[in-house]
Design a protein around this motif. Structure first.
Motif, PDB file in Angstrom:
ATOM      1  N   LEU A  48       4.272   8.383   9.733  1.00 38.11           N
ATOM      2  CA  LEU A  48       4.093   6.968   9.525  1.00 38.11           C
ATOM      3  C   LEU A  48       4.092   6.585  10.478  1.00 38.11           C
ATOM      4  O   LEU A  48       4.771   6.615  11.694  1.00 38.11           O
ATOM      5  CB  LEU A  48       5.212   6.591   8.686  1.00 38.11           C
ATOM      6  N   ALA A  49       3.269   5.002  10.803  1.00 40.54           N
ATOM      7  CA  ALA A  49       3.261   4.291  11.997  1.00 40.54           C
ATOM      8  C   ALA A  49       4.530   3.520  12.013  1.00 40.54           C
ATOM      9  O   ALA A  49       5.023   3.308  11.101  1.00 40.54           O
ATOM     10  CB  ALA A  49       1.807   3.207  11.731  1.00 40.54           C
ATOM     11  N   PRO A  50       4.934   3.110  13.182  1.00 40.68           N
ATOM     12  CA  PRO A  50       6.165   2.269  13.616  1.00 40.68           C
ATOM     13  C   PRO A  50       5.765   1.004  12.435  1.00 40.68           C
ATOM     14  O   PRO A  50       5.058   0.437  12.344  1.00 40.68           O
ATOM     15  CB  PRO A  50       6.284   1.862  14.937  1.00 40.68           C
ATOM     16  N   GLY A  51       7.112   0.523  11.968  1.00 42.66           N
ATOM     17  CA  GLY A  51       7.066  -0.557  11.182  1.00 42.66           C
ATOM     18  C   GLY A  51       8.077  -0.465   9.919  1.00 42.66           C
ATOM     19  O   GLY A  51       8.847   0.460   9.977  1.00 42.66           O
ATOM     20  N   SER A  52       8.115  -1.607   9.059  1.00 39.39           N
ATOM     21  CA  SER A  52       8.971  -1.507   7.928  1.00 39.39           C
ATOM     22  C   SER A  52       8.312  -0.987   6.660  1.00 39.39           C
ATOM     23  O   SER A  52       7.198  -1.242   6.276  1.00 39.39           O
ATOM     24  CB  SER A  52       9.347  -3.169   7.731  1.00 39.39           C
ATOM     25  N   TYR A  53       9.049  -0.154   5.924  1.00 40.09           N
ATOM     26  CA  TYR A  53       8.501   0.175   4.723  1.00 40.09           C
ATOM     27  C   TYR A  53       9.584   0.088   3.378  1.00 40.09           C
ATOM     28  O   TYR A  53      10.630   0.047   3.853  1.00 40.09           O
ATOM     29  CB  TYR A  53       8.351   1.824   4.728  1.00 40.09           C
ATOM     30  N   LEU A  54       9.200   0.240   2.247  1.00 42.43           N
ATOM     31  CA  LEU A  54       9.888   0.294   1.037  1.00 42.43           C
ATOM     32  C   LEU A  54       9.818   1.462   0.213  1.00 42.43           C
ATOM     33  O   LEU A  54       8.646   1.992   0.365  1.00 42.43           O
ATOM     34  CB  LEU A  54       9.492  -0.847   0.126  1.00 42.43           C
ATOM     35  N   VAL A  55      10.906   1.930  -0.187  1.00 37.34           N
ATOM     36  CA  VAL A  55      10.986   3.220  -0.890  1.00 37.34           C
ATOM     37  C   VAL A  55      11.199   2.826  -2.419  1.00 37.34           C
ATOM     38  O   VAL A  55      12.263   2.088  -2.716  1.00 37.34           O
ATOM     39  CB  VAL A  55      12.044   4.165  -0.463  1.00 37.34           C
ATOM     40  N   ALA A  56      10.455   3.607  -3.252  1.00 37.36           N
ATOM     41  CA  ALA A  56      10.696   3.282  -4.900  1.00 37.36           C
ATOM     42  C   ALA A  56      10.559   4.662  -5.232  1.00 37.36           C
ATOM     43  O   ALA A  56      10.039   5.443  -5.022  1.00 37.36           O
ATOM     44  CB  ALA A  56       9.809   2.064  -5.214  1.00 37.36           C
ATOM     45  N   THR A  57      11.111   4.407  -6.990  1.00 41.06           N
ATOM     46  CA  THR A  57      10.733   5.784  -7.493  1.00 41.06           C
ATOM     47  C   THR A  57       9.233   5.573  -8.054  1.00 41.06           C
ATOM     48  O   THR A  57       8.830   4.467  -8.129  1.00 41.06           O
ATOM     49  CB  THR A  57      11.754   5.702  -8.798  1.00 41.06           C
ATOM     50  N   ASP A  58       8.811   6.571  -8.571  1.00 41.11           N
ATOM     51  CA  ASP A  58       7.295   6.723  -9.358  1.00 41.11           C
ATOM     52  C   ASP A  58       7.389   5.613 -10.434  1.00 41.11           C
ATOM     53  O   ASP A  58       6.318   5.117 -10.625  1.00 41.11           O
ATOM     54  CB  ASP A  58       6.741   7.950  -9.427  1.00 41.11           C
ATOM     55  N   GLY A  59       8.491   5.231 -11.079  1.00 40.16           N
ATOM     56  CA  GLY A  59       8.705   4.379 -12.268  1.00 40.16           C
ATOM     57  C   GLY A  59       8.605   2.806 -11.506  1.00 40.16           C
ATOM     58  O   GLY A  59       8.747   2.174 -12.513  1.00 40.16           O
ATOM     59  N   GLY A  60       8.786   2.636 -10.290  1.00 40.01           N
ATOM     60  CA  GLY A  60       8.857   1.292  -9.689  1.00 40.01           C
ATOM     61  C   GLY A  60      10.114   0.743  -9.216  1.00 40.01           C
ATOM     62  O   GLY A  60      10.413  -0.122  -8.910  1.00 40.01           O
ATOM     63  N   ALA A  61      11.197   1.515  -9.534  1.00 36.11           N
ATOM     64  CA  ALA A  61      12.786   1.193  -9.391  1.00 36.11           C
ATOM     65  C   ALA A  61      12.899   1.141  -7.801  1.00 36.11           C
ATOM     66  O   ALA A  61      12.605   2.351  -7.221  1.00 36.11           O
ATOM     67  CB  ALA A  61      13.652   2.155 -10.058  1.00 36.11           C
ATOM     68  N   MET A  62      13.150   0.007  -7.055  1.00 37.50           N
ATOM     69  CA  MET A  62      13.313  -0.121  -5.858  1.00 37.50           C
ATOM     70  C   MET A  62      14.737   0.751  -5.557  1.00 37.50           C
ATOM     71  O   MET A  62      15.817   0.870  -5.937  1.00 37.50           O
ATOM     72  CB  MET A  62      13.704  -1.852  -5.626  1.00 37.50           C
ATOM     73  N   VAL A  63      14.467   1.596  -4.269  1.00 30.25           N
ATOM     74  CA  VAL A  63      15.319   2.390  -3.720  1.00 30.25           C
ATOM     75  C   VAL A  63      16.201   1.725  -2.554  1.00 30.25           C
ATOM     76  O   VAL A  63      17.374   1.690  -2.224  1.00 30.25           O
ATOM     77  CB  VAL A  63      14.965   3.727  -3.500  1.00 30.25           C
ATOM     78  N   GLY A  64      15.137   1.251  -1.710  1.00 31.26           N
ATOM     79  CA  GLY A  64      15.602   0.513  -0.452  1.00 31.26           C
ATOM     80  C   GLY A  64      14.569   0.204   0.574  1.00 31.26           C
ATOM     81  O   GLY A  64      13.397   0.564   0.292  1.00 31.26           O
ATOM     82  N   ARG A  65      14.945  -0.339   1.612  1.00 29.81           N
ATOM     83  CA  ARG A  65      14.054  -0.632   2.962  1.00 29.81           C
ATOM     84  C   ARG A  65      14.488   0.198   3.973  1.00 29.81           C
ATOM     85  O   ARG A  65      15.534   0.453   4.362  1.00 29.81           O
ATOM     86  CB  ARG A  65      13.901  -1.934   2.980  1.00 29.81           C
ATOM     87  N   PHE A  66      13.361   0.750   4.770  1.00 33.06           N
ATOM     88  CA  PHE A  66      13.660   1.368   6.034  1.00 33.06           C
ATOM     89  C   PHE A  66      12.593   0.940   7.252  1.00 33.06           C
ATOM     90  O   PHE A  66      11.577   0.504   6.931  1.00 33.06           O
ATOM     91  CB  PHE A  66      13.972   2.890   6.027  1.00 33.06           C
ATOM     92  N   ARG A  92       1.005  -1.244   0.153  1.00 30.69           N
ATOM     93  CA  ARG A  92       0.094   0.091  -0.038  1.00 30.69           C
ATOM     94  C   ARG A  92       1.009   1.405  -0.098  1.00 30.69           C
ATOM     95  O   ARG A  92       1.965   1.394   0.768  1.00 30.69           O
ATOM     96  CB  ARG A  92      -0.873   0.149   1.224  1.00 30.69           C
ATOM     97  N   THR A  93       0.497   2.221  -0.880  1.00 35.78           N
ATOM     98  CA  THR A  93       1.225   3.469  -0.846  1.00 35.78           C
ATOM     99  C   THR A  93       0.907   4.269   0.433  1.00 35.78           C
ATOM    100  O   THR A  93      -0.277   4.555   0.578  1.00 35.78           O
ATOM    101  CB  THR A  93       0.896   4.228  -2.120  1.00 35.78           C
ATOM    102  N   VAL A  94       1.767   4.683   1.009  1.00 38.69           N
ATOM    103  CA  VAL A  94       1.596   5.449   2.514  1.00 38.69           C
ATOM    104  C   VAL A  94       2.164   6.761   2.140  1.00 38.69           C
ATOM    105  O   VAL A  94       1.875   7.633   3.054  1.00 38.69           O
ATOM    106  CB  VAL A  94       1.985   4.679   3.702  1.00 38.69           C
ATOM    107  N   LEU A  95       2.872   7.079   1.394  1.00 36.61           N
ATOM    108  CA  LEU A  95       3.439   8.374   1.033  1.00 36.61           C
ATOM    109  C   LEU A  95       4.108   8.541  -0.407  1.00 36.61           C
ATOM    110  O   LEU A  95       4.684   7.589  -0.650  1.00 36.61           O
ATOM    111  CB  LEU A  95       4.674   8.532   2.057  1.00 36.61           C
ATOM    112  N   THR A  96       4.099   9.779  -0.710  1.00 36.48           N
ATOM    113  CA  THR A  96       4.587  10.024  -1.988  1.00 36.48           C
ATOM    114  C   THR A  96       5.068  11.466  -1.965  1.00 36.48           C
ATOM    115  O   THR A  96       4.861  12.207  -0.997  1.00 36.48           O
ATOM    116  CB  THR A  96       3.307  10.288  -3.383  1.00 36.48           C
ATOM    117  N   GLY A  97       5.891  11.747  -2.750  1.00 31.33           N
ATOM    118  CA  GLY A  97       6.692  12.957  -2.886  1.00 31.33           C
ATOM    119  C   GLY A  97       7.728  13.159  -4.093  1.00 31.33           C
ATOM    120  O   GLY A  97       7.841  12.266  -4.955  1.00 31.33           O
ATOM    121  N   SER A  98       8.215  14.435  -4.033  1.00 33.35           N
ATOM    122  CA  SER A  98       9.195  14.629  -5.092  1.00 33.35           C
ATOM    123  C   SER A  98      10.127  15.690  -4.750  1.00 33.35           C
ATOM    124  O   SER A  98      10.075  16.291  -3.575  1.00 33.35           O
ATOM    125  CB  SER A  98       8.698  15.374  -6.288  1.00 33.35           C
ATOM    126  N   SER A  99      11.252  15.444  -5.373  1.00 34.57           N
ATOM    127  CA  SER A  99      12.490  16.486  -5.121  1.00 34.57           C
ATOM    128  C   SER A  99      13.229  17.181  -6.136  1.00 34.57           C
ATOM    129  O   SER A  99      13.132  16.175  -7.224  1.00 34.57           O
ATOM    130  CB  SER A  99      13.570  15.706  -4.168  1.00 34.57           C
TER     131      SER A  99
END
Length: 70
Positions: free
Chosen positions: A49-67, A29-36
């Motif tokens: 965000l609620a405590p937990g694990s999340y994934l970050v990707a570009t809007d094109g779907g390229a995986m950036v990482g997990r935090f 589920r998308t919980v946050l979007t943004g741009s820079s």
């Protein structure tokens, strides 16, 4: 590269390949979007965000990482 990990209220992302990013929970589920304008170093406010694990990707779907949000 993503830091700090775990994060409390701010997440830094270095070396993104796009200006737009998406943060998703582990259920996809998308919980946050943004741009820079600065793709070399992006600062993301994760304080809502609620405590937990999340994934970050570009809007094109390229995986950036997990935090983890504390």
């Amino acid at each position: 590269h993503i830091w700090p990990n775990p994060a409390n209220d701010r997440l830094m992302i270095r070396g993104m390949v796009a200006k737009q990013y998406v943060v998703r929970d582990l259920q996809g589920r998308t919980v946050l979007t943004g741009s820079s304008n600065n793709v070399d170093l992006v600062q993301v406010d994760v304080s809502s965000l609620a405590p937990g694990s999340y994934l970050v990707a570009t809007d094109g779907g390229a995986m950036v990482g997990r935090f983890v949000k504390e």
